[in-house]
Design a protein around this motif. Structure first.
Motif, mmCIF file in Angstrom:
data_model
loop_
_atom_site.group_PDB
_atom_site.id
_atom_site.type_symbol
_atom_site.label_atom_id
_atom_site.label_comp_id
_atom_site.label_asym_id
_atom_site.label_seq_id
_atom_site.Cartn_x
_atom_site.Cartn_y
_atom_site.Cartn_z
ATOM 1 N N TRP A 18 0.935 -1.161 -0.059
ATOM 2 C CA TRP A 18 0.011 -0.121 -0.008
ATOM 3 C C TRP A 18 0.787 1.351 0.095
ATOM 4 C CZ3 TRP A 18 1.567 2.397 4.511
ATOM 5 C CH2 TRP A 18 1.748 1.464 5.396
ATOM 6 N N ARG A 19 0.103 2.522 -0.472
ATOM 7 C CA ARG A 19 0.717 3.626 -0.324
ATOM 8 C C ARG A 19 -0.197 4.458 0.441
ATOM 9 N NH1 ARG A 19 1.886 0.382 -4.861
ATOM 10 N NH2 ARG A 19 3.655 1.025 -6.010
ATOM 11 N N ARG A 20 0.521 5.428 1.363
ATOM 12 C CA ARG A 20 -0.384 6.492 2.127
ATOM 13 C C ARG A 20 0.070 7.712 1.854
ATOM 14 N NH1 ARG A 20 0.382 8.587 7.232
ATOM 15 N NH2 ARG A 20 2.393 7.393 7.566
ATOM 16 N N TYR A 21 -0.972 8.445 1.322
ATOM 17 C CA TYR A 21 -0.989 9.905 1.441
ATOM 18 C C TYR A 21 -1.585 10.757 2.575
ATOM 19 C CZ TYR A 21 0.998 9.188 -3.445
ATOM 20 O OH TYR A 21 1.834 8.876 -4.493
ATOM 21 N N ALA A 22 -1.119 11.982 2.514
ATOM 22 C CA ALA A 22 -1.967 12.852 3.296
ATOM 23 C C ALA A 22 -2.471 14.202 2.505
ATOM 24 C CB ALA A 22 -1.167 13.135 4.645
ATOM 25 N N TYR A 23 -3.351 14.799 2.845
ATOM 26 C CA TYR A 23 -3.670 15.960 1.935
ATOM 27 C C TYR A 23 -4.087 16.641 3.112
ATOM 28 C CZ TYR A 23 -4.898 19.172 -1.548
ATOM 29 O OH TYR A 23 -4.869 20.009 -2.099
ATOM 30 N N VAL A 46 -5.983 22.191 11.581
ATOM 31 C CA VAL A 46 -5.694 21.653 10.044
ATOM 32 C C VAL A 46 -6.439 20.454 9.661
ATOM 33 C CG1 VAL A 46 -4.138 21.273 8.249
ATOM 34 C CG2 VAL A 46 -3.671 22.988 9.679
ATOM 35 N N LEU A 47 -7.022 20.666 8.641
ATOM 36 C CA LEU A 47 -7.907 19.483 8.242
ATOM 37 C C LEU A 47 -7.021 18.470 7.519
ATOM 38 C CD1 LEU A 47 -10.778 17.973 8.450
ATOM 39 C CD2 LEU A 47 -11.376 19.152 6.199
ATOM 40 N N VAL A 48 -6.854 17.179 7.908
ATOM 41 C CA VAL A 48 -5.952 16.446 7.351
ATOM 42 C C VAL A 48 -6.809 14.806 6.907
ATOM 43 C CG1 VAL A 48 -3.780 14.804 7.454
ATOM 44 C CG2 VAL A 48 -4.132 17.189 8.894
ATOM 45 N N GLY A 49 -6.489 14.787 5.693
ATOM 46 C CA GLY A 49 -7.177 13.477 4.952
ATOM 47 C C GLY A 49 -6.100 12.498 4.875
ATOM 48 N N THR A 50 -6.199 11.292 5.262
ATOM 49 C CA THR A 50 -5.476 10.009 5.197
ATOM 50 C C THR A 50 -6.156 9.399 4.000
ATOM 51 O OG1 THR A 50 -4.721 10.240 7.390
ATOM 52 C CG2 THR A 50 -4.560 7.993 6.450
ATOM 53 N N GLU A 107 3.260 9.952 2.524
ATOM 54 C CA GLU A 107 3.909 9.711 3.850
ATOM 55 C C GLU A 107 4.551 8.202 4.138
ATOM 56 O OE1 GLU A 107 3.758 12.156 6.141
ATOM 57 O OE2 GLU A 107 2.372 13.333 5.421
ATOM 58 N N GLU A 108 3.980 7.276 3.519
ATOM 59 C CA GLU A 108 4.500 6.069 3.806
ATOM 60 C C GLU A 108 4.295 5.026 2.904
ATOM 61 O OE1 GLU A 108 4.471 3.168 7.575
ATOM 62 O OE2 GLU A 108 2.981 4.549 7.469
ATOM 63 N N VAL A 109 5.069 4.089 2.747
ATOM 64 C CA VAL A 109 4.875 2.678 1.770
ATOM 65 C C VAL A 109 4.708 1.563 2.513
ATOM 66 C CG1 VAL A 109 5.450 1.742 -0.493
ATOM 67 C CG2 VAL A 109 5.670 4.182 -0.285
ATOM 68 N N GLY A 110 4.122 0.690 2.269
ATOM 69 C CA GLY A 110 4.318 -0.661 3.331
ATOM 70 C C GLY A 110 4.568 -1.447 2.315
#
Length: 268
Positions: free
Chosen positions: A107-112, A181-185, A240-243
């Motif tokens: 998986w890949r994890r992004y934050a907006y 701040v509104l953070v979307g994962t 942010e991160e790759v698993g």
């Protein structure tokens, strides 16, 4: 030896990850630095996620193969001495022979990040947080996000590439407040082109109250890209991160990924 490098970069002044003639890219800067540090004419690298122009990363992962193993601590220091200040190698490690930064990822994890109130807007983070002029209802955005989680055809949220699949497994999509701040994962097995920024654009319309919560499901089921869904600015987005699976499962994961989609069909 196969090496794994973990990178962070500020995407503001880059034309994305992928090397392009006469354009400044993260891949271009990294491969040039590696060639200098390893004293090689050229170096090939494979990344976990090909970020678009303006997108940042704290957890980008790349792999490369070298004939002569370098001293890893020295390599990190040399690379960071060569690279510009907006790219850093955070660590280097020997990887298992089957490790593949791209096809081995689970998986890949992004934050907006969105600052939707005057108090949340910080001029010092303006290159990494989207300043939005109206308050957003995170509860409505979370309710709509639940409708999008799962394995779906995300054609409505992707810039279609000929012959490429738009089927993805969206494992997590959620919103929370972090110091205002509104953070979307957003976490998925992979993403197609502009998918995260389109998802965020859809959810912003719902958070503003311009669209009902079930509009997200309506757009998803249409499976056709709509001009009513805005693609938000790139600068609010960070990889942010790759698993990855354990080393003894890497080879099977690569085979699984490549069997499910042809290599040219997989974006970051």
């Amino acid at each position: 030896m196969r090496l794994r490098l973990d990178l962070a970069y500020d995407g503001t002044d880059f034309h994305g990850w992928a090397a392009q003639p006469r354009l400044r890219t993260v891949q271009g800067e990294l491969t040039a630095a590696l060639a200098t540090a390893l004293r090689l004419p050229a170096v090939d690298v494979v990344c976990a996620g090909r970020t678009d122009a303006g997108v940042h990363a704290r957890g980008q992962v790349v792999h490369l193969d070298v004939a002569e193993p370098p001293e890893l601590g020295s390599l990190v220091r040399r690379l960071n001495g060569i690279l510009p200040a907006d790219v850093r190698v955070r660590r280097a490690a020997e990887a298992a022979p089957a490790f593949d930064a791209r096809f081995g990822a689970l998986w890949r994890r992004y934050a907006y990040r969105i600052a939707d109130t005057p108090a949340a807007v910080d001029p010092l983070t303006r290159s990494h947080v989207l300043a939005w002029p109206r308050p957003l209802d995170e509860a409505a955005m979370n309710a709509a996000s639940l409708l999008l989680v799962g394995r779906h055809d995300f054609a409505s949220f992707c810039k279609q590439r000929e012959g490429a699949t738009t089927i993805r497994t969206l494992e997590e999509l959620s919103w929370r407040r972090d110091d205002g701040v509104l953070v979307g994962t957003v976490r998925a097995d992979a993403f197609c082109h502009s998918m995260v920024r389109s998802l965020v654009g859809c959810l912003i319309a719902i958070g503003e109250g311009r669209r009902p919560v079930d509009w997200a499901d309506e757009i998803l089921r249409a499976a056709v890209r709509s001009s009513s869904v805005a693609v938000v600015h790139a600068h609010g987005l960070t990889l942010e991160e790759v698993g990855y699976p354990p080393d003894d499962e890497l080879e099977s994961r690569v085979h699984q990924t490549m069997a499910r989609r042809r290599p040219e069909e997989i974006d970051g």
